[in-house]
Structures are given as C-alpha cells and as structure tokens.
Scaffold this motif. Structure first.
Motif, PDB file in Angstrom:
ATOM      1  N   LYS A 101     -54.522 -31.268 -47.826  1.00 11.19           N
ATOM      2  CA  LYS A 101     -54.912 -32.664 -47.331  1.00 11.19           C
ATOM      3  C   LYS A 101     -54.468 -33.710 -48.128  1.00 11.19           C
ATOM      4  O   LYS A 101     -54.589 -34.907 -47.690  1.00 11.19           O
ATOM      5  N   GLU A 102     -54.325 -33.548 -49.750  1.00 12.30           N
ATOM      6  CA  GLU A 102     -54.104 -34.468 -50.405  1.00 12.30           C
ATOM      7  C   GLU A 102     -52.641 -34.213 -51.074  1.00 12.30           C
ATOM      8  O   GLU A 102     -52.246 -35.344 -51.726  1.00 12.30           O
ATOM      9  N   ASN A 103     -51.937 -33.145 -50.792  1.00 15.79           N
ATOM     10  CA  ASN A 103     -50.546 -32.969 -51.341  1.00 15.79           C
ATOM     11  C   ASN A 103     -49.420 -32.908 -50.345  1.00 15.79           C
ATOM     12  O   ASN A 103     -49.731 -32.337 -49.216  1.00 15.79           O
ATOM     13  N   GLU A 104     -48.452 -33.583 -50.782  1.00 17.00           N
ATOM     14  CA  GLU A 104     -47.376 -33.935 -49.775  1.00 17.00           C
ATOM     15  C   GLU A 104     -46.147 -32.714 -50.173  1.00 17.00           C
ATOM     16  O   GLU A 104     -46.750 -32.091 -51.255  1.00 17.00           O
ATOM     17  N   PRO A 105     -45.617 -31.810 -49.293  1.00 17.85           N
ATOM     18  CA  PRO A 105     -45.434 -32.744 -47.986  1.00 17.85           C
ATOM     19  C   PRO A 105     -46.549 -32.336 -46.831  1.00 17.85           C
ATOM     20  O   PRO A 105     -46.286 -32.522 -45.723  1.00 17.85           O
ATOM     21  N   GLU A 115     -42.136 -38.585 -40.268  1.00 18.16           N
ATOM     22  CA  GLU A 115     -41.547 -39.695 -41.298  1.00 18.16           C
ATOM     23  C   GLU A 115     -41.611 -39.435 -42.400  1.00 18.16           C
ATOM     24  O   GLU A 115     -40.968 -39.505 -43.615  1.00 18.16           O
ATOM     25  N   GLY A 116     -43.070 -39.306 -42.900  1.00 14.39           N
ATOM     26  CA  GLY A 116     -43.572 -38.863 -44.229  1.00 14.39           C
ATOM     27  C   GLY A 116     -42.942 -37.753 -44.730  1.00 14.39           C
ATOM     28  O   GLY A 116     -42.671 -37.469 -45.917  1.00 14.39           O
ATOM     29  N   LEU A 117     -42.969 -36.537 -43.753  1.00 16.19           N
ATOM     30  CA  LEU A 117     -42.300 -35.309 -44.160  1.00 16.19           C
ATOM     31  C   LEU A 117     -40.728 -35.450 -44.595  1.00 16.19           C
ATOM     32  O   LEU A 117     -40.261 -35.414 -45.469  1.00 16.19           O
TER      33      LEU A 117
END
Length: 332
Positions: A101-105, A115-117
């Motif tokens: 929940k806090e880490n990308e991707p 778009e964030g991915l």
C-alpha cells in the motif's frame, strides 16, 4: 474391372479426399477474409510452395510458420493480457503484502493508477511480473493461469480473454496446417503464461510455443520433485531474441512469418532473408470500431520501422479494417 483394381481405386479416392488441401473440396479458403490482394498473396504463396513440380516447392519438413502472439493472434490493447493478469494477481495477493500500500509500483496498481505504474518504467513492470509469476511450481502457475483465463473479462469487450483471438488468424493457422505446415508461436510473452491455453485457442501444442522465460529450477518439495519458478529473468524472446530462439529451439528457418510490431522486425527480416520463396505478413491494427487502431504512437505493439520497410522487403500489411470480415469468433 477386377475386384483387386476396384478395391485400390476406392482406397485411392478415399485417400485423396482425406488428404486434399483445404479449399480443394469446395470449402471456402479463409472465409473470414475479404477477397483482395492480401488474401490472394497468402493463397498464392501456399499454392506455390506446396505444389510439386513448382519451382518454389518446399518439402513438408521445411514448411515452418511462426506467429507472434500479442496483437497478432490475440488482442493486446488497452494493455497486454499478461500485464492484465499480473495486475489482477497483485490485487489477489495484496492481503498477504500490506507493505504494498505504500510501495511503488504496487501502490499505484492497488489505487487503479495505471499512469503511476507507467511512471515506474520497465523496472516497475519487471518487479510486478517477478512478484506475481514466481515463488511457485510450474504446475501451480499453470493452474492459476487457466483459472484467470476462465474468469477474467476484458474491460472493453466484456468477454473472457481466451475468446479474444482473431478469427481470421485462426483460420490462417488451420489453412497452413492443412497444407503441411508446422505452426509455432514465437512471442515476447511469458512461455508458461501462453502454454496452458495455446492448444485450445489455436491448435498449437505447448512444445511449439516459444516465449520469454524466468529462471526455473529443479528441487524437492515435501520429497516430491518439482520445477520452481524463481524471480529472475532467464531469456527475453523479443526483437533480436526471436531469431536466436527460433534457431535454438526449432532449428529451421521459417518460410512464413506473421507479426504486428517492431518487436517482430528482426524475426521478419531473418525469416524472409532465406533462400527460396518466403512470406512475411504484418497485422496492421486499423479498426477502431471492432478492435483498436494504432501503429507508430502506442506503448503496446508499436509498429513503425517494420511498417516503413514492408514495401521494399515484400512484407504484406494486413489491413484489419478492410481485409477481415470479422475480428473475433462469435460470442459463446
């Protein structure tokens, strides 16, 4: 006429009927294709390489045809099927990974922010694939893949992903096989992702599927021998990797090749550069109403260099909008 002669006459006629090429018995060749230059060029090629006595005749053992998968045999928009599978896997696995929940991707995926991915680039996508495709046996992964194809729906067409294969290309596969060709898939997609489905979708058995792969190792699990999938890339079957994989696994240069993007450019060039008559075809996505329209400016299935060079290299561009009567098989 003596009984012996009559017997062998009947056998000969029966054999001719059974082994006659598709179309020779009054069946329409490639029925989902509109009549025109594209269909005619494919039919003429097959006739030339399969007619004994023709200067272009090719023995059956050398009639190798290779097909890309994404965008060539099944739809690849709005995202690749395998990426859609990975995103669904992230959501299913999220309860066991609260840190996502806090880490990308993963944060962007769980928030529905494509778009964030995309902003995480290739590194982010590879991380998602490794997390969702590894840490299990090959049998476990096959089962998960089959279940996903049986339940997940395409966001636009609201049909299961295994229904979104191109009917004209499936007819082409059948037509080639009816005329002595051996058909292979050579795709940038994961080989273990495709293999559970290709026989039912296209009539192509698992051993004739070539794709990208992650490291797989033999080990004992509860004293049972298994093949375990590890989160490491082993081989990427795309661009220059495709001719290398074909040579390594098939051992013959294809005489027919089908693709749809610049990821198939090297496969097209290498396959059609051999001796004798050869044919390369490119599926050009031109139908925004029945499917999608895209080529040079897209993140998935970019077609630029291969399309530019197609005329000079004799590659046939299949115009999806004008060459195909139908895109998909009828809904079940």
């Amino acid at each position: 006429m003596c009984r012996f002669t009559l017997k062998w006459l009947i056998i000969s006629i029966a054999f001719a009927l059974v082994t006659a090429p598709l179309g020779a018995l009054g069946q329409e060749i490639l029925p989902s294709w509109n009549d025109g230059a594209t269909k005619a060029s494919i039919v003429a090629f097959v006739k030339n390489v399969t007619t004994e006595g023709s200067s272009a005749f090719v023995p059956a053992e050398d009639r190798i045809a290779v097909f890309d998968n994404d965008g060539t045999l099944w739809t690849e928009h709005p995202i690749y099927f395998q990426l859609a599978f990975a995103l669904d896997r992230v959501k299913a696995m999220a309860p066991q990974h609260p840190e996502w929940k806090e880490n990308e991707p993963f944060k962007s995926i769980l928030a529905g922010d494509i778009e964030g991915l995309a902003a995480t680039g290739e590194k982010g996508v590879v991380e998602v694939i490794m997390e969702t495709h590894a840490g299990m046996t090959t049998e476990e992964f096959n089962s998960i893949t089959r279940d996903w194809f049986a339940s997940a729906e395409h966001p636009r067409f609201k049909r299961h992903y295994n229904e979104l294969t191109y009917l004209p290309m499936r007819e082409l596969l059948d037509y080639l096989r009816a005329n002595g060709f051996k058909t292979y898939i050579v795709s940038g997609g994961g080989v273990e992702f495709m293999r559970p489905m290709t026989e039912s979708m296209y009539g192509i058995p698992p051993e004739q599927v070539i794709g990208s792969r992650i490291v797989t190792k033999y080990m004992l699990k509860d004293d049972k021998p298994v093949l375990m999938r590890e989160p490491k890339v082993d081989f990427i079957d795309d661009k220059t990797g495709k001719p290398v994989a074909i040579n390594s696994i098939i051992g013959r240069r294809p005489i027919f090749v089908a693709g749809n993007s610049d990821g198939d450019y090297e496969m097209l060039r290498w396959s059609t550069a051999g001796d004798g008559l050869r044919l390369g075809v490119i599926v050009h996505h031109t139908d925004a109403v029945r499917e999608y329209a895209y080529d040079r400016d897209t993140h998935f299935g970019k077609l630029d260099k291969a399309m530019t060079e197609a005329p000079e290299r004799g590659w046939v561009l299949i115009d999806m909008k004008t060459d195909w009567k139908a895109i998909y098989p009828p809904a079940k």
